[in-house]
Design an enzyme around this catalytic site. Structure first.
Site, PDB file in Angstrom:
ATOM      1  N   ASN A  15     -10.327   0.239  -0.052  1.00 53.11           N
ATOM      2  CA  ASN A  15      -8.859   0.248   0.012  1.00 53.11           C
ATOM      3  C   ASN A  15      -8.319  -0.292  -1.314  1.00 53.11           C
ATOM      4  OD1 ASN A  15      -6.158  -0.343   0.432  1.00 53.11           O
ATOM      5  ND2 ASN A  15      -6.458  -1.196   2.481  1.00 53.11           N
ATOM      6  N   HIS A  54      -3.398   7.187   2.934  1.00 52.01           N
ATOM      7  CA  HIS A  54      -3.849   5.918   2.357  1.00 52.01           C
ATOM      8  C   HIS A  54      -5.188   5.546   2.990  1.00 52.01           C
ATOM      9  CE1 HIS A  54      -4.157   1.825   1.189  1.00 52.01           C
ATOM     10  NE2 HIS A  54      -3.822   1.334   2.364  1.00 52.01           N
ATOM     11  N   CYS A  87       0.820  -1.226   0.000  1.00 50.39           N
ATOM     12  CA  CYS A  87       0.000   0.000   0.000  1.00 50.39           C
ATOM     13  C   CYS A  87       0.846   1.265   0.000  1.00 50.39           C
ATOM     14  CB  CYS A  87      -0.930   0.014   1.206  1.00 50.39           C
ATOM     15  SG  CYS A  87      -2.042  -1.386   1.227  1.00 50.39           S
TER      16      CYS A  87
HETATM   17  O1  UT7 Z   1      -4.026  -1.336   3.576  1.00 54.19           O
HETATM   18  C1  UT7 Z   1      -3.056  -2.146   4.152  1.00 54.19           C
HETATM   19  C2  UT7 Z   1      -3.061  -2.048   5.601  1.00 54.19           C
HETATM   20  N1  UT7 Z   1      -4.287  -2.636   6.133  1.00 54.19           N
HETATM   21  C3  UT7 Z   1      -4.915  -2.028   7.116  1.00 54.19           C
HETATM   22  O2  UT7 Z   1      -4.537  -0.943   7.521  1.00 54.19           O
HETATM   23  C4  UT7 Z   1      -6.071  -2.740   7.788  1.00 54.19           C
HETATM   24  C5  UT7 Z   1      -5.972  -2.583   9.271  1.00 54.19           C
HETATM   25  N2  UT7 Z   1      -6.979  -3.353   9.998  1.00 54.19           N
HETATM   26  C6  UT7 Z   1      -8.282  -2.988  10.036  1.00 54.19           C
HETATM   27  O3  UT7 Z   1      -8.669  -2.029   9.388  1.00 54.19           O
HETATM   28  C7  UT7 Z   1      -9.209  -3.752  10.935  1.00 54.19           C
HETATM   29  O4  UT7 Z   1      -8.453  -4.548  11.818  1.00 54.19           O
HETATM   30  C8  UT7 Z   1     -10.217  -4.660  10.163  1.00 54.19           C
HETATM   31  C9  UT7 Z   1     -11.206  -3.764   9.431  1.00 54.19           C
HETATM   32  C10 UT7 Z   1      -9.503  -5.542   9.207  1.00 54.19           C
HETATM   33  C11 UT7 Z   1     -11.009  -5.497  11.145  1.00 54.19           C
HETATM   34  O5  UT7 Z   1     -11.643  -4.668  12.124  1.00 54.19           O
HETATM   35  P1  UT7 Z   1     -11.474  -4.977  13.687  1.00 54.19           P
HETATM   36  O6  UT7 Z   1     -12.248  -3.946  14.374  1.00 54.19           O
HETATM   37  O7  UT7 Z   1     -10.005  -5.069  13.976  1.00 54.19           O
HETATM   38  O8  UT7 Z   1     -12.205  -6.361  13.831  1.00 54.19           O
HETATM   39  P2  UT7 Z   1     -11.659  -7.753  14.395  1.00 54.19           P
HETATM   40  O9  UT7 Z   1     -10.832  -8.426  13.367  1.00 54.19           O
HETATM   41  O10 UT7 Z   1     -11.060  -7.538  15.748  1.00 54.19           O
HETATM   42  O11 UT7 Z   1     -12.999  -8.525  14.589  1.00 54.19           O
HETATM   43  C12 UT7 Z   1     -13.982  -8.124  15.577  1.00 54.19           C
HETATM   44  C13 UT7 Z   1     -15.206  -8.999  15.446  1.00 54.19           C
HETATM   45  C14 UT7 Z   1     -14.869 -10.495  15.389  1.00 54.19           C
HETATM   46  O12 UT7 Z   1     -15.949 -11.195  16.029  1.00 54.19           O
HETATM   47  P3  UT7 Z   1     -15.784 -11.753  17.539  1.00 54.19           P
HETATM   48  O13 UT7 Z   1     -14.612 -12.666  17.478  1.00 54.19           O
HETATM   49  O14 UT7 Z   1     -15.558 -10.535  18.374  1.00 54.19           O
HETATM   50  O15 UT7 Z   1     -17.091 -12.426  17.763  1.00 54.19           O
HETATM   51  C15 UT7 Z   1     -14.894 -10.806  13.918  1.00 54.19           C
HETATM   52  O16 UT7 Z   1     -15.194 -12.151  13.655  1.00 54.19           O
HETATM   53  O17 UT7 Z   1     -15.855  -8.706  14.208  1.00 54.19           O
HETATM   54  C16 UT7 Z   1     -16.012  -9.906  13.453  1.00 54.19           C
HETATM   55  N3  UT7 Z   1     -15.896  -9.557  12.037  1.00 54.19           N
HETATM   56  C17 UT7 Z   1     -16.958  -9.233  11.292  1.00 54.19           C
HETATM   57  N4  UT7 Z   1     -18.256  -9.167  11.553  1.00 54.19           N
HETATM   58  C18 UT7 Z   1     -19.096  -8.798  10.564  1.00 54.19           C
HETATM   59  C19 UT7 Z   1     -14.779  -9.477  11.286  1.00 54.19           C
HETATM   60  N5  UT7 Z   1     -15.090  -9.106  10.034  1.00 54.19           N
HETATM   61  C20 UT7 Z   1     -16.440  -8.968  10.012  1.00 54.19           C
HETATM   62  C21 UT7 Z   1     -17.346  -8.587   9.018  1.00 54.19           C
HETATM   63  N6  UT7 Z   1     -18.651  -8.525   9.329  1.00 54.19           N
HETATM   64  N7  UT7 Z   1     -16.947  -8.283   7.761  1.00 54.19           N
END
Ligand code: UT7
Length: 329
Positions: free
Chosen positions: A286, A256, A116
Site C-alpha cells: 500500500n 487503491h 490514500c
Molecule cells: O490505505 C488506507 C486504508 N487502509 C486500509 O484500507 C486498511 C484496512 N484494514 C485492513 O486491511 C485490515 O484490517 C488489516 C490488514 C489492517 C488487519 O487485518 P484483519 O484481518 O482486520 O486483522 P485484525 O486486526 O482483526 O487482527 C486479527 C488477528 C489478531 O489476533 P487475535 O487478537 O485474533 O489473536 C491480531 O493480533 O491477527 C493478529 N495480527 C497479526 N498476526 C500476524 C494482526 N497483524 C498481524 C500480523 N501477523 N502482521
C-alpha cells in the site's frame, strides 16, 4: 464548440530498489508470510533506503520520466499538484521541492492532503484547472515514503505500507477523452480510526511524542476495513450507474491497493471481470496516494485509446471517491 476535456497524456513512475519481503519482516516482528499473504495479499514492498532522500526524490524521478517520454520541457508546466501524506517537510510543499529538482520555474506548485485518496482528488483538481482554460499542462503526482511513518515494531501496520511515486501529465483535448466524471467524499467521523497523533500543530514533536511512538500511522484496521469495502464498492458502482456503464463496459478497474480482500469486494460489486482489475499489491504493498498512479504506470502498455477506466480510492479522513475516465492514447 465541443467541450474541453482534461486527458492524461503521459505517465511516469519510480519504485525504490530495496525489496522488503515478508520473510525479512517476520525476522523483525511476530508475523508470518502466511498471515500477511492471506489477510492482506502482500508479499513484498519497496523501501527508499537512500540516505537524505524523501518523497520528492521519488516524485522527481517520476516527473523526469514524463519529460523523457514526451519531450515536454519543464518550462511548459503550469501547475504541479503533489498528493502525499509524507511530505519532505511540513513546509514548503513537496511539489515545490520537486520543481527545484526537475527545473520547473514559475509554475503553481502545491501539496494536497487527502491521504490514500490524494491522487484522485489531485486529478479532479487538475481537471477543473484544465477544463476551465486556466492551465494547459498540469502534473499530478502521488508520492509516498510510507516507511518514514511506519512503526516496524507494530505488526498491525508495518506489513501494509511501501514507498513509491508516480505522476501523470494532464492536458486539454476536444476529443471525447479524459476525465468524464468524478465523485469525491469525506466523512470526518473516520478520523479517530486512522491518523498520525503527533508532529502537527496540535501535538508538535517533543521527546515525549518520540518516546511514545506517536509519529507513526495509527490505524484501527477493522473499522477502516469495513468502511473501505463499503465506500469504495458503492462509489464505484454509483459512478458507473450514473454514466450508464455496466461491468462489461469497463476496460480497466484501478482500485487503491490497500488490501486484496477490499479489491475483491469492489470487483464483485461492480461486476468488472477479474482480469480487468489492477492488482499489484502483492509486490508493491500500500503506497497510499501513490498506489493509483503507480497502477496506471504499470498498466500503461495495456491501455488503448478510448478505454473506459474507473479509478477508486479510500483513505484517512475518511476520504473516498471514484473517477471515470477514457484513456487518451
Ligand atoms: O490505505 C488506507 C486504508 N487502509 C486500509 O484500507 C486498511 C484496512 N484494514 C485492513 O486491511 C485490515 O484490517 C488489516 C490488514 C489492517 C488487519 O487485518 P484483519 O484481518 O482486520 O486483522 P485484525 O486486526 O482483526 O487482527 C486479527 C488477528 C489478531 O489476533 P487475535 O487478537 O485474533 O489473536 C491480531 O493480533 O491477527 C493478529 N495480527 C497479526 N498476526 C500476524 C494482526 N497483524 C498481524 C500480523 N501477523 N502482521
Amino acid at each position: 464548440m465541443s467541450k474541453v476535456h482534461a486527458v492524461i497524456t503521459a505517465v511516469g513512475g519510480y519504485l525504490p530498489d530495496y525489496i522488503l519481503n515478508n520473510h525479512e519482516l517476520s525476522t523483525m516482528m511476530d508475523t508470518s508470510d502466511e498471515w500477511i499473504t492471506t489477510r492482506i495479499g502482500i508479499k513484498e514492498r519497496r523501501i527508499l533506503k537512500k540516505e537524505n532522500t524523501g518523497t520528492s526524490y521519488m516524485a522527481a524521478k517520476a516527473v523526469e520520466e514524463i519529460f523523457e517520454k514526451t519531450g515536454v520541457k519543464p518550462e511548459e508546466i503550469d501547475v504541479v499538484i503533489c498528493a502525499t501524506s509524507t511530505p519532505d517537510y511540513i513546509f514548503p510543499a513537496t511539489a515545490a521541492v520537486v520543481c527545484e529538482r526537475v527545473g520547473i520555474k514559475g509554475a503553481l506548485a502545491y501539496d494536497l492532503q487527502a491521504a490514500c485518496s490524494g491522487f484522485i482528488v489531485g486529478l479532479t483538481s487538475a481537471t477543473a484547472f484544465v477544463e476551465s482554460g486556466r492551465f494547459k499542462k498540469a502534473l499530478v503526482i502521488g508520492a509516498e515514503k510510507m516507511s518514514s511513518i511506519t512503526n516496524y515494531e507494530d505488526r498491525a501496520t508495518a506489513p501494509i505500507f511501501g514507498d513509491g511515486a508516480a505522476a501523470v501529465l494532464v492536458e486539454p483535448t476536444n476529443e471525447e477523452l479524459g476525465v468524464m466524471d468524478a465523485i469525491l467524499h469525506t466523512d470526518s467521523t473516520g478520523i479517530k480510526h486512522l491518523h498520525m497523533k503527533a508532529g502537527g500543530s496540535m501535538m508538535p514533536a517533543s521527546h515525549e511524542t518520540v518516546d511514545n511512538k506517536l509519529h507513526y500511522v495509527y490505524q484501527e484496521g477493522q473499522a477502516v476495513f469495513k468502511n473501505a469495502v463499503y465506500d469504495m464498492a458503492e462509489v464505484s458502482a454509483e459512478i458507473m450507474e450514473r454514466n450508464n456503464l455496466t461491468g462489461d463496459d469497463i476496460s480497466w478497474l484501478i482500485p487503491h491497493q490497500a488490501n486484496l480482500r477490499i479489491i475483491d469486494a469492489v470487483q464483485k460489486r461492480t461486476g468488472v471481470d477479474h482480469d480487468k482489475v489492477l492488482i499489484n499489491i502483492e509486490h508493491i504493498g500500500n503506497t497510499s496516494a501513490a498506489s493509483i498512479p503507480i497502477g496506471l504506470w504499470e498498466m500503461e502498455k495495456k491501455f488503448k485509446k478510448g478505454d473506459n477506466i474507473i479509478l477508486t480510492a479510500f483513505g484517512a479522513g475518511f476520504t473516498w471517491g471514484a473517477i471515470y475516465l477514457k484513456w487518451g492514447y
